[in-house]
Scaffold this motif. Sequence first.
Motif, short mmCIF file in Angstrom:
data_model
loop_
_atom_site.label_atom_id
_atom_site.label_comp_id
_atom_site.label_asym_id
_atom_site.label_seq_id
_atom_site.Cartn_x
_atom_site.Cartn_y
_atom_site.Cartn_z
N TYR A 57 0.85 -1.18 0.00
CA TYR A 57 0.00 0.00 0.00
C TYR A 57 0.89 1.24 0.00
O TYR A 57 2.09 1.19 0.29
N THR A 58 0.27 2.37 -0.32
CA THR A 58 0.99 3.64 -0.32
C THR A 58 0.05 4.76 0.09
O THR A 58 -1.17 4.69 -0.13
N VAL A 59 0.62 5.80 0.72
CA VAL A 59 -0.12 6.99 1.12
C VAL A 59 0.65 8.21 0.63
O VAL A 59 1.83 8.36 0.92
N ASP A 60 -0.04 9.08 -0.13
CA ASP A 60 0.56 10.32 -0.63
C ASP A 60 -0.20 11.51 -0.04
O ASP A 60 -1.43 11.50 0.03
N VAL A 61 0.54 12.54 0.35
CA VAL A 61 -0.05 13.77 0.88
C VAL A 61 0.55 14.96 0.15
O VAL A 61 1.77 15.01 -0.07
N SER A 62 -0.29 15.93 -0.26
CA SER A 62 0.22 17.10 -0.97
C SER A 62 -0.67 18.31 -0.71
O SER A 62 -1.84 18.18 -0.34
N ILE A 63 -0.10 19.49 -0.93
CA ILE A 63 -0.82 20.75 -0.75
C ILE A 63 -0.47 21.69 -1.89
O ILE A 63 0.68 21.69 -2.37
N GLN A 64 -1.43 22.49 -2.35
CA GLN A 64 -1.26 23.35 -3.52
C GLN A 64 -1.76 24.76 -3.23
O GLN A 64 -2.71 24.98 -2.48
N LYS A 65 -1.08 25.74 -3.87
CA LYS A 65 -1.48 27.14 -3.76
C LYS A 65 -1.06 27.88 -5.02
O LYS A 65 0.05 27.69 -5.52
N SER A 66 -1.95 28.71 -5.58
CA SER A 66 -1.64 29.52 -6.76
C SER A 66 -1.43 30.97 -6.35
O SER A 66 -2.02 31.45 -5.37
N TRP A 67 -0.59 31.67 -7.16
CA TRP A 67 -0.24 33.06 -6.87
C TRP A 67 -0.30 33.88 -8.15
O TRP A 67 -0.24 33.35 -9.25
N PHE A 68 -0.39 35.21 -7.98
CA PHE A 68 -0.30 36.17 -9.09
C PHE A 68 -1.28 35.82 -10.21
O PHE A 68 -0.89 35.59 -11.35
N ASP A 69 -2.54 35.73 -9.84
CA ASP A 69 -3.59 35.49 -10.81
C ASP A 69 -3.36 34.17 -11.56
O ASP A 69 -3.52 34.08 -12.78
N ASN A 70 -2.93 33.14 -10.83
CA ASN A 70 -2.73 31.78 -11.33
C ASN A 70 -1.56 31.64 -12.30
O ASN A 70 -1.41 30.58 -12.92
N LYS A 71 -0.73 32.66 -12.41
CA LYS A 71 0.45 32.51 -13.27
C LYS A 71 1.53 31.66 -12.60
O LYS A 71 2.26 30.93 -13.27
N LEU A 72 1.63 31.76 -11.29
CA LEU A 72 2.60 30.97 -10.54
C LEU A 72 1.84 29.93 -9.72
O LEU A 72 0.88 30.25 -9.02
N ASN A 73 2.28 28.68 -9.83
CA ASN A 73 1.63 27.58 -9.13
C ASN A 73 2.68 26.83 -8.33
O ASN A 73 3.69 26.38 -8.89
N THR A 74 2.48 26.68 -7.02
CA THR A 74 3.44 25.97 -6.17
C THR A 74 2.74 24.79 -5.49
O THR A 74 1.58 24.89 -5.09
N LYS A 75 3.50 23.71 -5.36
CA LYS A 75 2.97 22.50 -4.73
C LYS A 75 4.08 21.84 -3.93
O LYS A 75 5.25 21.88 -4.30
N ILE A 76 3.70 21.24 -2.82
CA ILE A 76 4.63 20.47 -2.02
C ILE A 76 3.91 19.22 -1.54
O ILE A 76 2.72 19.27 -1.21
N GLY A 77 4.61 18.10 -1.55
CA GLY A 77 3.96 16.86 -1.16
C GLY A 77 4.97 15.83 -0.70
O GLY A 77 6.20 16.03 -0.78
N PHE A 78 4.45 14.71 -0.23
CA PHE A 78 5.29 13.59 0.18
C PHE A 78 4.67 12.33 -0.40
O PHE A 78 3.60 11.90 0.05
N ASN A 79 5.35 11.74 -1.39
CA ASN A 79 4.88 10.51 -2.00
C ASN A 79 5.33 9.31 -1.19
O ASN A 79 6.44 9.29 -0.66
N ASN A 80 4.49 8.29 -1.12
CA ASN A 80 4.78 7.07 -0.37
C ASN A 80 5.27 7.42 1.03
O ASN A 80 6.39 7.09 1.44
N LEU A 81 4.40 8.10 1.75
CA LEU A 81 4.75 8.69 3.05
C LEU A 81 5.32 7.67 4.02
O LEU A 81 6.25 7.96 4.78
#
Length: 724
Positions: free
Chosen positions: A643-667
């Motif tokens: 089995y596997t568990v992935d966790v991630s979070i997302q946020k957009s900036w500057f009218d969606n021109k910049l997109n940042t994400k951070i996560g941990f795959n196979n936690l």
Amino acid sequence: MIIKLWLFLLLLFLSIFGKAQETAKGKVSDSLAETRSSTTNISEVIIQSAPRKIKLNEGNLVLSVAGNKDFKTSTHLLDVLRKTPGVTVDQEGGIFIGGRITPAVFIDGKPVVMSSEELQAYLRSLVPEMVDSVEVNTNPSSKYDAEFKGIIDIKLKKNVSLGWKASYNGNIYVNKFNYRENAFSISYHTGKVTYNLQAGYNEGISTYRYHALQRLANTNIMRTQTYQEDFGKAYNLQAGADFRLNDKNRFGISLRGNFRNNDRIRSGSLYTTDKSETLVVLNTASENPTDYSQDNYGMTTDYSFQNKGFKLGFLGNYLSVKNKQNDDFINRDQDATDVLSYWKSDLINKINIFTAQIDASQRINNIDIEAGFKYSHSDTNNNIRYDTLSVGSQFVFDPTRSNVFSYKEKVWAGYLTFRQKMGNLQINAGLRFENTNSISNAITVDSVVSRNYLKWLPSLSASYIFNKSSEFSLSYSRKITRPAFSQLNPFRFYFSPLNYWIGNPYLLPSFTSQIKATYRYKKWVTSFTIGKEKDVMTRYPLYNPQTNVLEYLGTNLPYRNFAMLETSFPVRVTKWWNITSQIAGYYNYEFRPYLDEVFALNIYNYEVRLNQVFSLPREYTVNVFVNYESKTGNSLYIIKPRYTVDVSIQKSWFDNKLNTKIGFNNLLDSYEQRLEFRHKQIMDNRFTHWWDSSRLVFSLSYNIGSSKYHVKEIQKTEEENRTR
């Protein structure tokens, strides 16, 4: 059995059709209107209705990607595919559908021209907002190459504005080491011509571990340990132009180059004790440094003509690949550090592929007739030389391992398809022929295998829309799978000093016949597939109790029966919490002759996936993805649950021109693959593969420019898929 099931399902379909015909009248226009997105252009303003997240296209699942909250935290398209119903992505980025089928990947209806490594890098360069939808076709019709037992068609978002546009995508994966991916693209559209340039650079280190425990024939216990670090660099450059000559004619050309270097350091040990595990019998260490490089060049040209209901298209591809690899295999006594054996290998592999295809279609009222012709020519030459250190401390040519191998293949193919729509019912029928002429020549051992065969491959499907909430489809197809070049190569590929696999130039192609039924009710989609594959290509272990060498050899099994039941459905818990559930059950029956016995087992297994999306204040999105795979295997091996568990979070900036994400795959680092040989009276062997898929992931994408014109992607043939 398959014919009886086909007749049963057909009768069931006709019964449902008869009952639903009255209620379906008057609702055709509503259901058709929902399957189309209405778009109106006012200067540079686009008004577009929101598409359904899930729908069917002739029985194939179509999933919206851009704007879909389920994929908002996904780092790239490969991550999207991991969460797509019916699709599996393994630790090394390999894509599978239907349990074990490697699909062809299409971009806007055309197969892409990339190696497996290039394809993974390309999919990682696509952020979800660049993709309109993904269509999963697990039963392609006769229109498509017979090699394509499954297709994933990626529809990019349509672009309409003039001018230029540029984008950058960067990903960093952190484990013990880190791996970095960078992709940059720019396009300029003048109205008549579109110029495009794409470049990428990837670099980093990935790790792999292998553990094995084997109880030998003399009752000793042998443990194998392998650790590998792979430092890789990859550069790619692609340039092309798309000329719209007039409203009826279009011409495109694309050139590309991809260059890859890998320095691999592999170290291992063989530790053998007596059955009580108190007395050490053997303790050796091994080193296997490798220097690998690949250079490939490709060219694609295509032309299309369209006038009213008539369409004509031409597609030409040329690909040249050169692989070079140098290995050292050094085995020492762990205690005395004396060299026990030392050999080297020098491999050169060259592949040239040319394909040309013409397609034409004509619409007559509500009938579509399409025909096409394709020619492909593949030529591969392999030369591997082994030199062994002799007692005189000189390296001497080793003819027992060395070999020169060439393989040439020509395929002539053609198809004719018919499609007619009668109210809510649509019928598709097709017939394809493929004539294969191949010659494999193992020059060193003077073995030539020549084959020439013609096969007819039919397909048939029917789909019916009851109303805007439900639809049903039923399809049948017959496919051929030719051996990949690596499966035919009679070379030794070493995993450890006592473990390697060898290709088999006598492998036959396999043939698969299957029936698939799919039903959608609102967002709930369920499909059932049943089929039979003959001359199944597989590998089997051969253990030598005198030398303790374990070989993996290629062979054809007489047949296997299989079935799949898959369902997916979304659940909205609250306004800010959505869950998409995927459940799949698999059945596999292999008829496997092995060492003068026949092993035939009924294997059942299942997979469960839960994709949870939390929409938080300030436009933060959190995703928790859980995947469980039950115990499975085949007639010889048991594959343990994982089995596997992935966790991630997302946020957009500057009218969606910049997109940042951070996560941990196979936690929880719980996705290793563990196998055990079933038949202990033959061999007691168990082993584990581990990849560094437990990673912290940082992702950044940024878009600049005004153009929204779509850059046409280059295309790939089924022969190029088989160069792996």
